[in-house]
Enzyme design. Structure first.
Site, PDB file in Angstrom:
ATOM      1  N   HIS A   1       0.773  -1.151   0.158  1.00 50.61           N
ATOM      2  CA  HIS A   1      -0.015   0.101  -0.161  1.00 50.61           C
ATOM      3  C   HIS A   1       0.859   1.396   0.008  1.00 50.61           C
ATOM      4  O   HIS A   1       1.426   1.695   1.030  1.00 50.61           O
ATOM      5  CB  HIS A   1      -1.029  -0.235   1.225  1.00 50.61           C
TER       6      HIS A   1
ATOM      7  N   ARG B   1       1.417   4.705   0.086  1.00 51.28           N
ATOM      8  CA  ARG B   1       1.064   5.949   0.530  1.00 51.28           C
ATOM      9  C   ARG B   1       1.513   7.236   0.249  1.00 51.28           C
ATOM     10  O   ARG B   1       2.948   7.235  -0.055  1.00 51.28           O
ATOM     11  CB  ARG B   1       0.726   6.150   2.150  1.00 51.28           C
TER      12      ARG B   1
ATOM     13  N   GLU C   1      -2.599  -1.707  -3.145  1.00 48.24           N
ATOM     14  CA  GLU C   1      -3.969  -1.209  -2.580  1.00 48.24           C
ATOM     15  C   GLU C   1      -3.651   0.346  -2.482  1.00 48.24           C
ATOM     16  O   GLU C   1      -2.430   0.807  -2.495  1.00 48.24           O
ATOM     17  CB  GLU C   1      -3.888  -1.508  -0.926  1.00 48.24           C
TER      18      GLU C   1
ATOM     19  N   THR D   1      -4.039   3.773   9.046  1.00 48.42           N
ATOM     20  CA  THR D   1      -4.318   2.623   8.291  1.00 48.42           C
ATOM     21  C   THR D   1      -5.940   2.776   7.673  1.00 48.42           C
ATOM     22  O   THR D   1      -6.492   3.667   7.858  1.00 48.42           O
ATOM     23  CB  THR D   1      -4.414   1.517   9.254  1.00 48.42           C
TER      24      THR D   1
ATOM     25  N   HIS E   1      -7.906  -7.296   7.469  1.00 50.41           N
ATOM     26  CA  HIS E   1      -7.781  -5.996   8.324  1.00 50.41           C
ATOM     27  C   HIS E   1      -7.794  -6.730   9.993  1.00 50.41           C
ATOM     28  O   HIS E   1      -9.085  -7.062  10.019  1.00 50.41           O
ATOM     29  CB  HIS E   1      -8.871  -5.041   8.481  1.00 50.41           C
ATOM     30  N   ASP E   2      -6.910  -7.025  10.580  1.00 48.69           N
ATOM     31  CA  ASP E   2      -6.926  -7.458  12.015  1.00 48.69           C
ATOM     32  C   ASP E   2      -7.404  -9.027  12.121  1.00 48.69           C
ATOM     33  O   ASP E   2      -7.594  -9.387  13.168  1.00 48.69           O
ATOM     34  CB  ASP E   2      -7.763  -6.768  13.079  1.00 48.69           C
TER      35      ASP E   2
ATOM     36  N   HIS F   1      -0.197  -6.645   9.381  1.00 49.49           N
ATOM     37  CA  HIS F   1       0.335  -6.438  10.764  1.00 49.49           C
ATOM     38  C   HIS F   1       0.587  -7.416  11.670  1.00 49.49           C
ATOM     39  O   HIS F   1       1.657  -7.710  12.311  1.00 49.49           O
ATOM     40  CB  HIS F   1      -0.464  -5.046  11.229  1.00 49.49           C
TER      41      HIS F   1
END
Length: 237
Positions: free
Chosen positions: A43, A45, A70, A100, A190-191, A214
Protein backbone atom coordinates in the site's frame (compact mmCIF):
# COMPACT_ATOMS: atom_id res chain seq x y z
CA UNK A 1 -8.11 -22.99 -0.86
CA UNK A 2 -8.26 -19.35 0.14
CA UNK A 3 -5.09 -17.59 -0.94
CA UNK A 4 -2.81 -15.84 1.55
CA UNK A 5 -1.40 -12.51 0.41
CA UNK A 6 1.26 -11.13 2.75
CA UNK A 7 1.14 -7.36 3.22
CA UNK A 8 4.77 -6.23 3.59
CA UNK A 9 4.16 -2.59 4.53
CA UNK A 10 5.51 -3.12 8.06
CA UNK A 11 8.76 -4.51 6.68
CA UNK A 12 9.22 -1.27 4.75
CA UNK A 13 8.41 0.72 7.90
CA UNK A 14 11.25 -1.03 9.73
CA UNK A 15 13.63 -0.43 6.83
CA UNK A 16 12.73 3.25 6.60
CA UNK A 17 13.47 3.78 10.30
CA UNK A 18 17.20 3.62 9.51
CA UNK A 19 17.19 4.98 5.99
CA UNK A 20 19.08 1.97 4.65
CA UNK A 21 18.05 -1.21 2.86
CA UNK A 22 17.77 -3.44 5.91
CA UNK A 23 15.51 -5.37 5.92
CA UNK A 24 15.44 -5.73 2.16
CA UNK A 25 11.78 -5.47 1.14
CA UNK A 26 12.30 -7.14 -2.23
CA UNK A 27 14.17 -10.11 -0.73
CA UNK A 28 11.52 -10.43 1.97
CA UNK A 29 8.79 -10.67 -0.67
CA UNK A 30 10.75 -13.34 -2.55
CA UNK A 31 11.22 -15.30 0.67
CA UNK A 32 7.52 -15.06 1.57
CA UNK A 33 6.65 -16.61 -1.78
CA UNK A 34 9.25 -19.33 -1.29
CA UNK A 35 7.71 -20.14 2.11
CA UNK A 36 4.24 -20.58 0.62
CA UNK A 37 2.59 -17.15 0.41
CA UNK A 38 0.35 -16.98 -2.65
CA UNK A 39 0.52 -13.22 -3.04
CA UNK A 40 2.26 -10.02 -2.01
CA UNK A 41 0.30 -6.90 -1.03
CA UNK A 42 1.62 -3.35 -0.73
CA UNK A 43 0.00 0.00 0.00
CA UNK A 44 2.16 2.89 -1.24
CA UNK A 45 0.92 6.00 0.55
CA UNK A 46 1.63 9.58 -0.56
CA UNK A 47 3.75 10.26 2.55
CA UNK A 48 6.02 7.31 1.67
CA UNK A 49 6.08 6.19 5.31
CA UNK A 50 6.47 2.54 4.33
CA UNK A 51 6.21 1.20 0.76
CA UNK A 52 7.45 3.68 -1.83
CA UNK A 53 6.71 3.92 -5.56
CA UNK A 54 10.26 2.70 -6.18
CA UNK A 55 9.46 -0.43 -4.14
CA UNK A 56 6.40 -1.03 -6.29
CA UNK A 57 8.43 -1.03 -9.49
CA UNK A 58 11.14 -3.22 -7.94
CA UNK A 59 8.62 -5.73 -6.63
CA UNK A 60 6.87 -5.98 -9.97
CA UNK A 61 10.10 -7.43 -11.38
CA UNK A 62 10.30 -10.28 -8.86
CA UNK A 63 6.83 -11.20 -7.58
CA UNK A 64 5.85 -14.46 -9.25
CA UNK A 65 2.58 -15.17 -7.41
CA UNK A 66 -0.06 -12.43 -7.23
CA UNK A 67 0.87 -8.78 -6.88
CA UNK A 68 -1.82 -6.70 -5.17
CA UNK A 69 -1.48 -2.93 -4.83
CA UNK A 70 -3.79 -1.11 -2.42
CA UNK A 71 -4.46 2.59 -2.41
CA UNK A 72 -6.72 5.55 -2.94
CA UNK A 73 -7.20 6.04 -6.70
CA UNK A 74 -5.66 9.46 -7.02
CA UNK A 75 -4.31 10.57 -10.38
CA UNK A 76 -0.76 9.73 -9.28
CA UNK A 77 -1.77 6.31 -7.94
CA UNK A 78 -3.65 5.40 -11.10
CA UNK A 79 -0.73 6.46 -13.28
CA UNK A 80 1.55 4.13 -11.30
CA UNK A 81 -0.72 1.06 -11.31
CA UNK A 82 -1.55 1.42 -15.00
CA UNK A 83 2.18 1.51 -15.67
CA UNK A 84 3.08 -1.38 -13.36
CA UNK A 85 0.00 -3.49 -14.16
CA UNK A 86 -0.23 -5.68 -11.05
CA UNK A 87 -2.59 -8.63 -10.92
CA UNK A 88 -5.00 -6.78 -8.65
CA UNK A 89 -5.64 -3.24 -7.44
CA UNK A 90 -7.57 -2.87 -4.19
CA UNK A 91 -9.27 0.51 -3.99
CA UNK A 92 -9.45 2.04 -0.51
CA UNK A 93 -11.09 5.34 0.47
CA UNK A 94 -8.55 6.49 3.07
CA UNK A 95 -7.00 9.94 3.15
CA UNK A 96 -3.21 10.51 3.12
CA UNK A 97 -3.28 11.28 6.86
CA UNK A 98 -4.94 8.02 7.94
CA UNK A 99 -2.67 5.59 9.79
CA UNK A 100 -4.43 2.63 8.21
CA UNK A 101 -7.50 1.84 6.14
CA UNK A 102 -10.28 1.99 8.71
CA UNK A 103 -13.52 2.21 6.74
CA UNK A 104 -14.89 0.87 3.50
CA UNK A 105 -16.12 2.81 0.47
CA UNK A 106 -19.55 4.32 0.34
CA UNK A 107 -20.07 2.73 -3.04
CA UNK A 108 -23.61 4.11 -3.35
CA UNK A 109 -22.35 7.72 -3.18
CA UNK A 110 -19.35 7.16 -5.45
CA UNK A 111 -20.90 5.24 -8.33
CA UNK A 112 -19.64 7.47 -11.14
CA UNK A 113 -16.13 7.86 -9.72
CA UNK A 114 -15.66 4.17 -8.98
CA UNK A 115 -17.19 3.14 -12.31
CA UNK A 116 -14.59 5.22 -14.14
CA UNK A 117 -11.75 3.78 -12.05
CA UNK A 118 -12.87 0.17 -12.43
CA UNK A 119 -13.34 0.73 -16.14
CA UNK A 120 -9.77 2.00 -16.50
CA UNK A 121 -8.41 -1.00 -14.59
CA UNK A 122 -10.47 -3.47 -16.60
CA UNK A 123 -9.28 -1.92 -19.85
CA UNK A 124 -5.70 -2.46 -18.66
CA UNK A 125 -6.38 -6.09 -17.76
CA UNK A 126 -6.10 -5.48 -14.00
CA UNK A 127 -8.52 -7.09 -11.55
CA UNK A 128 -10.25 -4.54 -9.33
CA UNK A 129 -11.28 -5.05 -5.72
CA UNK A 130 -13.20 -2.48 -3.68
CA UNK A 131 -12.67 -2.25 0.08
CA UNK A 132 -16.11 -2.23 1.73
CA UNK A 133 -17.78 -2.64 5.09
CA UNK A 134 -19.87 -5.83 5.42
CA UNK A 135 -22.98 -4.11 4.13
CA UNK A 136 -25.21 -5.77 1.52
CA UNK A 137 -25.93 -2.40 -0.10
CA UNK A 138 -22.25 -1.46 -0.35
CA UNK A 139 -21.44 -4.88 -1.81
CA UNK A 140 -24.23 -4.78 -4.36
CA UNK A 141 -23.25 -1.27 -5.46
CA UNK A 142 -19.65 -2.48 -5.88
CA UNK A 143 -20.97 -4.96 -8.43
CA UNK A 144 -22.91 -2.16 -10.09
CA UNK A 145 -19.78 -0.05 -10.65
CA UNK A 146 -18.05 -2.96 -12.39
CA UNK A 147 -15.64 -4.21 -9.71
CA UNK A 148 -14.36 -7.77 -10.00
CA UNK A 149 -14.17 -8.35 -6.25
CA UNK A 150 -14.85 -6.75 -2.90
CA UNK A 151 -12.57 -6.88 0.11
CA UNK A 152 -14.51 -7.01 3.35
CA UNK A 153 -13.17 -4.78 6.14
CA UNK A 154 -12.81 -7.28 8.97
CA UNK A 155 -11.81 -5.17 11.97
CA UNK A 156 -15.39 -5.21 13.37
CA UNK A 157 -15.27 -9.01 13.24
CA UNK A 158 -11.87 -9.11 14.96
CA UNK A 159 -12.99 -6.69 17.68
CA UNK A 160 -16.03 -8.82 18.59
CA UNK A 161 -14.58 -12.28 17.99
CA UNK A 162 -13.50 -13.08 21.55
CA UNK A 163 -16.80 -11.85 23.00
CA UNK A 164 -19.28 -13.47 20.59
CA UNK A 165 -17.90 -14.95 17.41
CA UNK A 166 -21.28 -15.99 16.01
CA UNK A 167 -22.56 -12.43 16.35
CA UNK A 168 -19.30 -11.09 14.93
CA UNK A 169 -19.39 -13.23 11.79
CA UNK A 170 -23.10 -12.79 10.96
CA UNK A 171 -22.88 -9.58 8.85
CA UNK A 172 -19.92 -11.01 6.96
CA UNK A 173 -21.84 -14.13 6.01
CA UNK A 174 -24.65 -11.94 4.71
CA UNK A 175 -22.26 -9.71 2.76
CA UNK A 176 -20.47 -12.74 1.33
CA UNK A 177 -23.76 -14.20 0.14
CA UNK A 178 -24.64 -10.95 -1.62
CA UNK A 179 -21.19 -10.85 -3.24
CA UNK A 180 -21.50 -14.43 -4.48
CA UNK A 181 -25.00 -13.84 -5.86
CA UNK A 182 -23.77 -10.70 -7.64
CA UNK A 183 -20.90 -12.59 -9.27
CA UNK A 184 -18.20 -10.84 -7.26
CA UNK A 185 -15.04 -12.45 -5.99
CA UNK A 186 -14.47 -12.12 -2.26
CA UNK A 187 -11.39 -10.95 -0.36
CA UNK A 188 -11.02 -9.98 3.29
CA UNK A 189 -8.54 -8.13 5.42
CA UNK A 190 -7.76 -6.08 8.53
CA UNK A 191 -6.94 -7.49 11.97
CA UNK A 192 -7.30 -11.11 10.90
CA UNK A 193 -4.86 -13.22 12.91
CA UNK A 194 -4.01 -16.72 14.11
CA UNK A 195 -6.80 -16.65 16.70
CA UNK A 196 -9.72 -15.59 14.49
CA UNK A 197 -8.80 -16.58 10.93
CA UNK A 198 -9.78 -20.27 10.97
CA UNK A 199 -13.32 -19.55 12.13
CA UNK A 200 -13.75 -16.76 9.58
CA UNK A 201 -12.66 -19.07 6.79
CA UNK A 202 -14.83 -21.96 8.01
CA UNK A 203 -17.93 -19.75 8.03
CA UNK A 204 -17.21 -18.14 4.65
CA UNK A 205 -15.96 -20.96 2.42
CA UNK A 206 -16.30 -18.88 -0.76
CA UNK A 207 -13.44 -16.61 0.37
CA UNK A 208 -10.91 -16.10 -2.43
CA UNK A 209 -8.13 -14.27 -0.62
CA UNK A 210 -7.05 -12.72 2.66
CA UNK A 211 -4.49 -9.95 2.88
CA UNK A 212 -2.67 -9.92 6.23
CA UNK A 213 0.20 -7.70 7.30
CA UNK A 214 0.41 -6.28 10.80
CA UNK A 215 -0.56 -9.43 12.70
CA UNK A 216 1.49 -11.71 10.47
CA UNK A 217 4.66 -9.60 10.73
CA UNK A 218 4.15 -9.29 14.50
CA UNK A 219 3.84 -13.07 14.82
CA UNK A 220 7.00 -13.47 12.75
CA UNK A 221 8.96 -11.73 15.53
CA UNK A 222 8.30 -14.81 17.65
CA UNK A 223 7.95 -17.66 15.17
CA UNK A 224 10.06 -16.50 12.22
CA UNK A 225 8.54 -15.70 8.85
CA UNK A 226 8.68 -19.23 7.43
CA UNK A 227 6.84 -20.79 10.39
CA UNK A 228 4.40 -17.88 10.60
CA UNK A 229 3.35 -18.26 6.98
CA UNK A 230 2.89 -21.99 7.56
CA UNK A 231 0.64 -21.30 10.53
CA UNK A 232 -1.53 -18.86 8.55
CA UNK A 233 -1.79 -21.29 5.64
CA UNK A 234 -2.91 -23.97 8.09
CA UNK A 235 -5.73 -21.65 9.21
CA UNK A 236 -6.95 -21.41 5.64
CA UNK A 237 -6.95 -25.13 4.86
Amino acid sequence: MTRLSVNINKVATLRNARGENNPDVVKFAIDCEAYGAQGITVHPRPDRRHITPEDVYDLKKVVTTEFNIEGYPSEEFMKMVLDVRPDQVTLVPDSPTDKTSNVGWDTASNITFLSDICGSLKEAGIRSSIFVNPSPIMVSKAAEVGADRVELYTKPYADLYEKDREFAIAPFIEAATVARDAGLGLNAGHDLNLRNLSYFKSMIPCLDEVSIGHALISDALYYGIRETIRKYLDCLR
